[in-house]
Design an enzyme around this catalytic site. Structure first.
Site, PDB file in Angstrom:
ATOM      1  N   HIS B 228       0.714  -1.122  -0.010  1.00 63.41           N
ATOM      2  CA  HIS B 228      -0.023   0.056  -0.180  1.00 63.41           C
ATOM      3  C   HIS B 228       0.963   1.127   0.067  1.00 63.41           C
ATOM      4  O   HIS B 228       0.669   2.276  -1.049  1.00 63.41           O
ATOM      5  CB  HIS B 228      -1.155   0.112   1.075  1.00 63.41           C
ATOM      6  CG  HIS B 228      -2.194   1.183   0.875  1.00 63.41           C
ATOM      7  ND1 HIS B 228      -2.944   1.046  -0.219  1.00 63.41           N
ATOM      8  CD2 HIS B 228      -1.974   2.170   1.155  1.00 63.41           C
ATOM      9  CE1 HIS B 228      -3.490   2.063  -0.435  1.00 63.41           C
ATOM     10  NE2 HIS B 228      -3.190   2.790   0.209  1.00 63.41           N
ATOM     11  N   TYR B 232       1.632   5.430  -2.580  1.00 63.46           N
ATOM     12  CA  TYR B 232       2.143   6.757  -2.136  1.00 63.46           C
ATOM     13  C   TYR B 232       3.558   7.254  -2.735  1.00 63.46           C
ATOM     14  O   TYR B 232       3.775   8.425  -2.922  1.00 63.46           O
ATOM     15  CB  TYR B 232       1.814   7.079  -0.561  1.00 63.46           C
ATOM     16  CG  TYR B 232       0.496   6.929  -0.301  1.00 63.46           C
ATOM     17  CD1 TYR B 232      -0.530   7.647  -0.967  1.00 63.46           C
ATOM     18  CD2 TYR B 232       0.115   6.011   0.585  1.00 63.46           C
ATOM     19  CE1 TYR B 232      -1.819   7.398  -0.306  1.00 63.46           C
ATOM     20  CE2 TYR B 232      -1.199   5.331   1.077  1.00 63.46           C
ATOM     21  CZ  TYR B 232      -2.067   6.198   0.362  1.00 63.46           C
ATOM     22  OH  TYR B 232      -3.414   5.950   0.688  1.00 63.46           O
ATOM     23  N   HIS B 379     -10.112   0.624 -10.437  1.00 59.63           N
ATOM     24  CA  HIS B 379      -9.706   1.896  -9.219  1.00 59.63           C
ATOM     25  C   HIS B 379      -8.333   2.222  -9.614  1.00 59.63           C
ATOM     26  O   HIS B 379      -8.070   3.516  -9.838  1.00 59.63           O
ATOM     27  CB  HIS B 379      -9.889   1.474  -7.934  1.00 59.63           C
ATOM     28  CG  HIS B 379      -9.186   2.245  -6.947  1.00 59.63           C
ATOM     29  ND1 HIS B 379      -9.779   3.350  -6.622  1.00 59.63           N
ATOM     30  CD2 HIS B 379      -8.044   2.099  -6.280  1.00 59.63           C
ATOM     31  CE1 HIS B 379      -8.834   3.909  -5.451  1.00 59.63           C
ATOM     32  NE2 HIS B 379      -7.648   3.111  -5.588  1.00 59.63           N
ATOM     33  N   PHE B 380      -7.276   1.454  -9.804  1.00 60.13           N
ATOM     34  CA  PHE B 380      -5.902   1.831 -10.032  1.00 60.13           C
ATOM     35  C   PHE B 380      -5.685   2.165 -11.234  1.00 60.13           C
ATOM     36  O   PHE B 380      -4.556   2.688 -11.598  1.00 60.13           O
ATOM     37  CB  PHE B 380      -5.037   0.630  -9.155  1.00 60.13           C
ATOM     38  CG  PHE B 380      -4.936  -0.613  -9.943  1.00 60.13           C
ATOM     39  CD1 PHE B 380      -4.373  -0.794 -11.019  1.00 60.13           C
ATOM     40  CD2 PHE B 380      -5.364  -1.836  -9.198  1.00 60.13           C
ATOM     41  CE1 PHE B 380      -4.270  -1.993 -11.669  1.00 60.13           C
ATOM     42  CE2 PHE B 380      -5.102  -3.096  -9.627  1.00 60.13           C
ATOM     43  CZ  PHE B 380      -4.614  -3.133 -10.903  1.00 60.13           C
ATOM     44  N   HIS B 381      -6.504   1.981 -12.426  1.00 59.54           N
ATOM     45  CA  HIS B 381      -6.101   2.698 -13.485  1.00 59.54           C
ATOM     46  C   HIS B 381      -6.622   4.103 -13.631  1.00 59.54           C
ATOM     47  O   HIS B 381      -6.201   4.960 -14.385  1.00 59.54           O
ATOM     48  CB  HIS B 381      -6.766   2.064 -14.697  1.00 59.54           C
ATOM     49  CG  HIS B 381      -6.213   0.810 -15.306  1.00 59.54           C
ATOM     50  ND1 HIS B 381      -6.239  -0.566 -14.802  1.00 59.54           N
ATOM     51  CD2 HIS B 381      -5.325   0.628 -16.123  1.00 59.54           C
ATOM     52  CE1 HIS B 381      -5.250  -1.194 -15.328  1.00 59.54           C
ATOM     53  NE2 HIS B 381      -4.729  -0.645 -16.018  1.00 59.54           N
ATOM     54  N   ARG B 442     -10.881 -10.489 -11.427  1.00 62.69           N
ATOM     55  CA  ARG B 442      -9.734 -10.178 -11.901  1.00 62.69           C
ATOM     56  C   ARG B 442      -8.711 -10.804 -12.182  1.00 62.69           C
ATOM     57  O   ARG B 442      -9.061 -12.278 -11.611  1.00 62.69           O
ATOM     58  CB  ARG B 442      -9.499  -8.699 -11.105  1.00 62.69           C
ATOM     59  CG  ARG B 442      -8.933  -9.327  -9.734  1.00 62.69           C
ATOM     60  CD  ARG B 442      -8.598  -7.814  -8.692  1.00 62.69           C
ATOM     61  NE  ARG B 442      -7.259  -7.586  -9.246  1.00 62.69           N
ATOM     62  CZ  ARG B 442      -6.335  -6.916  -8.305  1.00 62.69           C
ATOM     63  NH1 ARG B 442      -6.896  -6.710  -6.912  1.00 62.69           N
ATOM     64  NH2 ARG B 442      -5.167  -6.520  -8.781  1.00 62.69           N
ATOM     65  N   ARG B 443      -7.427 -10.738 -12.488  1.00 64.70           N
ATOM     66  CA  ARG B 443      -6.300 -11.444 -12.528  1.00 64.70           C
ATOM     67  C   ARG B 443      -6.774 -12.966 -13.453  1.00 64.70           C
ATOM     68  O   ARG B 443      -6.181 -13.858 -12.815  1.00 64.70           O
ATOM     69  CB  ARG B 443      -5.747 -12.034 -11.051  1.00 64.70           C
ATOM     70  CG  ARG B 443      -5.190 -10.669 -10.488  1.00 64.70           C
ATOM     71  CD  ARG B 443      -4.966 -11.012  -9.037  1.00 64.70           C
ATOM     72  NE  ARG B 443      -4.008 -10.209  -8.345  1.00 64.70           N
ATOM     73  CZ  ARG B 443      -4.280  -9.993  -6.763  1.00 64.70           C
ATOM     74  NH1 ARG B 443      -5.115 -10.549  -6.413  1.00 64.70           N
ATOM     75  NH2 ARG B 443      -3.511  -8.965  -6.551  1.00 64.70           N
TER      76      ARG B 443
END
Lengths: 61, 594
Positions: B228, B232, B379-381, B442-443
């Site tokens: 995580h 950042y 989300h992470f795209h 996913r995956r």
């Protein structure tokens, strides 16, 4: 040989200098308020997605 | 003021080298994107499904480790040199960390590429989340270790510059950009303890056959301890760009220096003790500790919301200095024709949307609904794929002239590029979220199984079409970016040279208003360490007590490969491994010599 020029920073377009005490970010307040409304509406929408379908991961009959 | 490339030519060389590595990774990782998207939605299948996982690993590692972190080190080197106004303490050390990172990147990439052929045992189709029981070749773990050690040396190099600067500038507050670099690196040192432990104590000895078994839950937990905060590490250079460069381009000044510092301190304190929120569905971790991570994660919204306010207020200041008026009309006074501005503004807009889907991920009850579905890649795209990647591409239109001395090839083409990225990602990411809510996993190369997924609004087929169109638009945007990058970088067809740049304007509320306690790095690191101990000690102790330090006997899973091409000879493994080491060594030596 190439001519020379400064890297553009859009500084030429500044019409007036606004200092710390004259500046009041009301436009930012307006945008933050709109974001708050959107997020609140999405949370309400989540209620319909998560809790209203007959079979959900949280409510097992 | 003379342009950065002329003031600090040696440092500019390192910055250019790091950016070149970053963009090479973007090219390779980005090229994998359409391959896997079109495969998944069953539109175009040019590879066997087994190869999908190798492609996915390359996509993940190249983009979220190599592209982002190489950009970070290049950009941070500029930030340190420019804001302290002093050259690197020893340029050989600066080249050393770049060499280490390049060697590590080459080793990890070769290990992943080995998955495309059956002529060698080398493979690393373990995805970016490389925890057990998936096992990679040792070259992959050794490469990642070398890469991360390189980033540690980079951090030490920057701290050394700061210490020497402090000796010469007693009683002065650290410049904002340097402050941001140092807090980011302190967070990174805390965060990488997890991945270092996972790799050095367990995964690397396991892949070398020194230990027979590992505890999968332990390596997962150690991975997410790092997994995580690494987000950042991608994000904080982007925050620096939004705080320092975006107001500059908008014609304004940063609203508050102190607020920016508080945000970075909050990230230092709160980034690490949240990783368990990736493990809500893992058995073996008590619910109470999952809840603790959930509440810590919600606290992390605070610095992001502070950023939204400060950055928008700084842009608005620019708009008003450019003659903007009213509650909303000021938005039209912004430099929308400048790709650097428009790209960053759109990236910020997408990040606001990502904040919402992030809250859903972080909430324990809602996470159960979307966990392991396409919602999460959606989300992470938005976060790393747009907030980070689009900001990096956009800032390149501002940054490149400063480090190369060549003008941007075409601002109009740049504008088309950032707009197409935005449109492509709106289509693709939105549809990914929605098929995720419909239950699509996913995956996996083949997400269909034997039943029909139901979309909440619209059909799954229609959403797949959106994903496909989005992916194609994104690919076109990437091609445009690279054409433009090459023309601008080398000054092809340029008739002018950039020789001067405007200094970064002072914030409205300057560093003299920032509380002195913000510079007390020891205090913030101590608080961060206490939080980490509180959140992680008991879960890790109970995982070890339950399953043992080296686990119940778990056999490694080495995914099968269907090769794309074939190399002959079993010795290839050793040749490739040797070559990787040699490339790394040459890069390091070349770095030191230059």
């Amino acid at each position: 040989m190439a001519t020379e020029q400064p890297a553009a920073d859009q500084t030429d377009d500044i019409q007036r200098e606004i200092g710390h005490d004259e500046y009041d970010p009301i436009g930012t307040l307006a945008l933050v308020f709109i974001y708050f409304i959107i997020v609140s509406m999405l949370w309400i929408f989540v209620y319909f997605v998560e809790f209203l379908p007959r079979i959900s991961p949280m409510v097992v009959f | 003021m003379a342009v950065f490339a002329d003031r600090y030519p040696d440092e500019a060389k390192v910055v250019r080298a790091a950016l070149a590595s970053s963009f090479l990774a973007l090219l390779i990782g980005g090229a994998m994107g359409p391959l896997q998207t079109l495969h998944r939605i069953d539109y175009l299948r040019i590879m066997p499904s087994e190869t999908y996982y190798t492609v996915l690993t390359l996509h993940g590692v190249a983009l979220v480790i190599l592209f982002t972190i190489f950009f970070l080190v290049g950009f941070y080197q500029w930030a340190i040199t420019d804001s302290l106004d002093r050259p690197s303490e020893d340029i050989r050390v600066t080249w050393l960390w770049y060499g280490l990172m390049t060697a590590g990147a080459a080793m990890a990439s070769i290990a992943i590429l080995g998955g495309f052929t059956d002529a060698t045992d080398i493979s690393a189709s373990v995805l970016f989340t490389f925890y057990a029981p998936l096992e990679a070749h040792w070259l992959f773990y050794a490469g990642l270790t070398t890469f991360i050690v390189g980033t540690w040396v980079a951090g030490a190099d920057w701290f050394r510059s700061w210490w020497n600067w402090k000796k010469e500038n007693k009683g002065e507050k650290t410049p904002l950009r340097t402050f941001m670099v140092l807090t980011t690196m302190l967070m990174w040192y805390l965060a990488t303890i997890g991945v270092a432990a996972a790799v050095l104590l367990f995964l690397l000895p396991w892949s070398l056959g020194i230990i027979d078994s590992v505890n999968p839950l332990l390596t997962r937990t150690l991975f997410w301890y790092f997994g995580h905060p690494v987000v950042y590490f991608w994000l904080l250079p982007v925050y620096m760009i939004w705080y320092v460069i975006l107001p500059q381009i908008a014609g304004g000044r940063l609203f508050s220096d102190a607020l920016a510092r508080i945000v970075f301190v909050l990230f230092l304190v709160l980034s690490v003790p949240v990783g368990i929120h990736h493990q809500y569905l893992d058995p073996g971790i008590a619910e109470g500790f999952k809840f603790l991570s959930a509440s810590n994660t919600m606290f992390l919204l605070l610095p992001s919301l502070l950023t939204a306010f400060t950055v928008v207020a700084s842009i608005e200041h620019g708009a008003r200095q450019r003659g903007g008026e009213g509650y909303f009309r000021w938005l039209t006074a912004l430099p929308w024709r400048n790709p650097a501005f428009t790209g960053m503004a759109l990236a910020g807009l997408m990040f606001a949307a990502a904040g919402f889907s992030g809250m859903v991920n972080a909430g324990m009850n809602l996470n159960y609904l979307v966990h392991n579905t396409m919602w999460v890649p959606g989300h992470f795209h938005l976060t790393v794929g747009t907030a980070v990647a689009l900001t990096i591409m956009a800032v390149t239109y501002w940054f490149l002239p400063r480090i190369t001395g060549n003008p941007i090839f075409s601002m109009r083409l740049g504008l088309v590029q950032v707009l197409t990225w935005f449109v492509g990602m709106v289509l693709m990411s939105n549809a990914m979220h929605r098929v995720g809510v419909g239950g699509e996993p996913r995956r996996t190369a083949d997400p269909f199984y034997d039943f029909e997924f139901e979309g909440v609004i619209g059909s799954i087929g229609e959403l797949h079409l959106q994903i496909g169109i989005g992916a194609i638009i994104l690919t076109l945007s990437l091609v445009l970016f690279f054409i433009h990058l090459i023309f601008s970088w080398f000054g092809i067809s340029a008739t002018t040279k950039i020789t001067s740049e405007a200094p970064i304007r002072k914030p409205l509320s300057g560093k003299e208003h920032a509380p002195a306690v913000l510079e007390n790095f020891r205090l913030w690191v101590a608080i961060a360490a206490v939080l980490i101990v509180l959140v992680y000690t008991i879960p890790i102790a109970s995982i070890i007590a339950e399953g043992g330090l080296f686990g119940p006997d778990v056999s490694p899973v080495r995914p099968d490969h269907a090769p794309l091409f074939s190399l002959s000879g079993l010795a290839t493994e050793w040749v490739v491994a040797g070559l990787a080491g040699a490339v790394g060594a040459i890069a390091a030596i070349a770095g030191v010599l230059r």
